[in-house]
Design a protein around this motif. Structure first.
Motif, short mmCIF file in Angstrom:
data_model
loop_
_atom_site.label_atom_id
_atom_site.label_comp_id
_atom_site.label_asym_id
_atom_site.label_seq_id
_atom_site.Cartn_x
_atom_site.Cartn_y
_atom_site.Cartn_z
N ALA A 69 0.88 -1.16 0.00
CA ALA A 69 0.00 0.00 0.00
C ALA A 69 0.92 1.21 0.00
N THR A 70 0.67 2.15 -0.93
CA THR A 70 1.60 3.27 -1.10
C THR A 70 0.87 4.60 -1.21
N THR A 71 1.66 5.65 -1.14
CA THR A 71 1.14 6.98 -1.42
C THR A 71 1.38 7.25 -2.90
N GLY A 72 0.82 8.35 -3.38
CA GLY A 72 1.02 8.71 -4.79
C GLY A 72 -0.19 8.37 -5.62
N SER A 73 0.00 8.32 -6.92
CA SER A 73 -1.13 8.13 -7.84
C SER A 73 -1.70 6.72 -7.79
N ALA A 74 -0.90 5.73 -7.40
CA ALA A 74 -1.40 4.37 -7.28
C ALA A 74 -1.60 4.04 -5.80
N ASP A 75 -2.64 3.28 -5.51
CA ASP A 75 -2.92 2.89 -4.13
C ASP A 75 -2.08 1.69 -3.70
N TYR A 76 -1.79 0.81 -4.65
CA TYR A 76 -1.00 -0.39 -4.37
C TYR A 76 0.01 -0.62 -5.49
N HIS A 77 1.14 -1.16 -5.12
CA HIS A 77 2.16 -1.60 -6.07
C HIS A 77 2.40 -3.08 -5.82
N MET A 78 2.28 -3.87 -6.87
CA MET A 78 2.47 -5.31 -6.76
C MET A 78 3.61 -5.75 -7.67
N ARG A 79 4.38 -6.70 -7.18
CA ARG A 79 5.37 -7.37 -8.04
C ARG A 79 4.73 -8.70 -8.41
N VAL A 80 4.62 -8.93 -9.72
CA VAL A 80 3.89 -10.08 -10.24
C VAL A 80 4.81 -10.94 -11.09
N ARG A 81 4.68 -12.25 -10.93
CA ARG A 81 5.41 -13.23 -11.76
C ARG A 81 4.40 -14.17 -12.40
N CYS A 82 4.57 -14.40 -13.69
CA CYS A 82 3.72 -15.33 -14.45
C CYS A 82 4.60 -16.08 -15.45
N PRO A 83 4.10 -17.18 -16.00
CA PRO A 83 4.89 -17.90 -17.00
C PRO A 83 5.18 -17.07 -18.24
N ASP A 84 4.20 -16.26 -18.69
CA ASP A 84 4.39 -15.49 -19.91
C ASP A 84 3.35 -14.37 -19.97
N ILE A 85 3.38 -13.59 -21.04
CA ILE A 85 2.47 -12.46 -21.19
C ILE A 85 1.01 -12.92 -21.27
N ASP A 86 0.76 -14.07 -21.88
CA ASP A 86 -0.61 -14.58 -21.97
C ASP A 86 -1.16 -14.91 -20.59
N ALA A 87 -0.34 -15.52 -19.76
CA ALA A 87 -0.76 -15.84 -18.39
C ALA A 87 -1.00 -14.56 -17.60
N TYR A 88 -0.18 -13.56 -17.83
CA TYR A 88 -0.38 -12.28 -17.16
C TYR A 88 -1.69 -11.63 -17.62
N ASN A 89 -1.97 -11.69 -18.90
CA ASN A 89 -3.22 -11.14 -19.41
C ASN A 89 -4.43 -11.83 -18.75
N LEU A 90 -4.35 -13.15 -18.58
CA LEU A 90 -5.42 -13.87 -17.89
C LEU A 90 -5.54 -13.42 -16.43
N PHE A 91 -4.40 -13.22 -15.77
CA PHE A 91 -4.40 -12.71 -14.41
C PHE A 91 -5.15 -11.39 -14.34
N LEU A 92 -4.88 -10.49 -15.29
CA LEU A 92 -5.57 -9.21 -15.32
C LEU A 92 -7.06 -9.37 -15.58
N GLU A 93 -7.38 -10.07 -16.68
CA GLU A 93 -8.78 -10.16 -17.11
C GLU A 93 -9.65 -11.03 -16.21
N ASP A 94 -9.13 -12.16 -15.79
CA ASP A 94 -9.94 -13.10 -15.02
C ASP A 94 -9.88 -12.88 -13.51
N PHE A 95 -8.95 -12.04 -13.08
CA PHE A 95 -8.84 -11.80 -11.64
C PHE A 95 -8.86 -10.31 -11.30
#
Length: 147
Positions: A99-125
């Protein structure tokens, strides 16, 4: 707990390699092995050392995609925040979340197998969470320092 120079040196050695034998730690810090062991135990009891672990090579584990995600929320009421925090805790893709100050409320470090898996993480979660307004992704090209 007040730390002296030997304590700081001992903690730095443990942080660098927690598998160093007690005899090696004691020698490098200039303590007896029994005093070194007691000091480490005192650090643990005081909560200064919170755990030990292994550093894994994410790419060799099939997690080649690495990003920092800046999340803005639409709602900041307690139930929405509580739900956001609860579900973020359950996702293995989310390695760290702050949880941070500034324009974003949260900053997350994310690891996925590839860009497609990351896209699913965004869209489905992430984008299905009612409190999430937006997410900006910064892809990590390489690690320069990782402790």
């Amino acid at each position: 707990m007040t730390l002296n120079d030997k304590d700081r040196h001992l903690l730095a050695l443990l942080e660098q390699d927690c598998r160093l034998p007690n005899a090696d730690l004691a020698e490098q810090v200039g303590m007896s092995t029994s005093a070194c062991w007691r000091r480490i135990r005192a650090f643990e009891d005081a909560g200064l050392i919170t755990g030990y672990g292994a550093r894994l090579h994410p790419e060799q584990m099939g997690l080649a995609f690495h990003a920092i995600v800046h999340v803005q929320l639409t709602r900041h009421d307690k139930p929405a925040l509580k739900r956001f925090v609860e579900v973020i805790q359950t996702r293995p893709e989310v390695r760290d979340c702050y949880a941070t100050t500034g324009s974003a409320d949260y900053h997350m470090r994310v690891r996925c197998p590839d860009i497609d898996a990351y896209n699913l993480f965004l869209e489905d979660f992430l984008f299905t969470l009612p409190a999430v307004r937006s997410a900006q992704t910064n892809v990590i090209l390489r690690d320069l320092k990782n402790r």
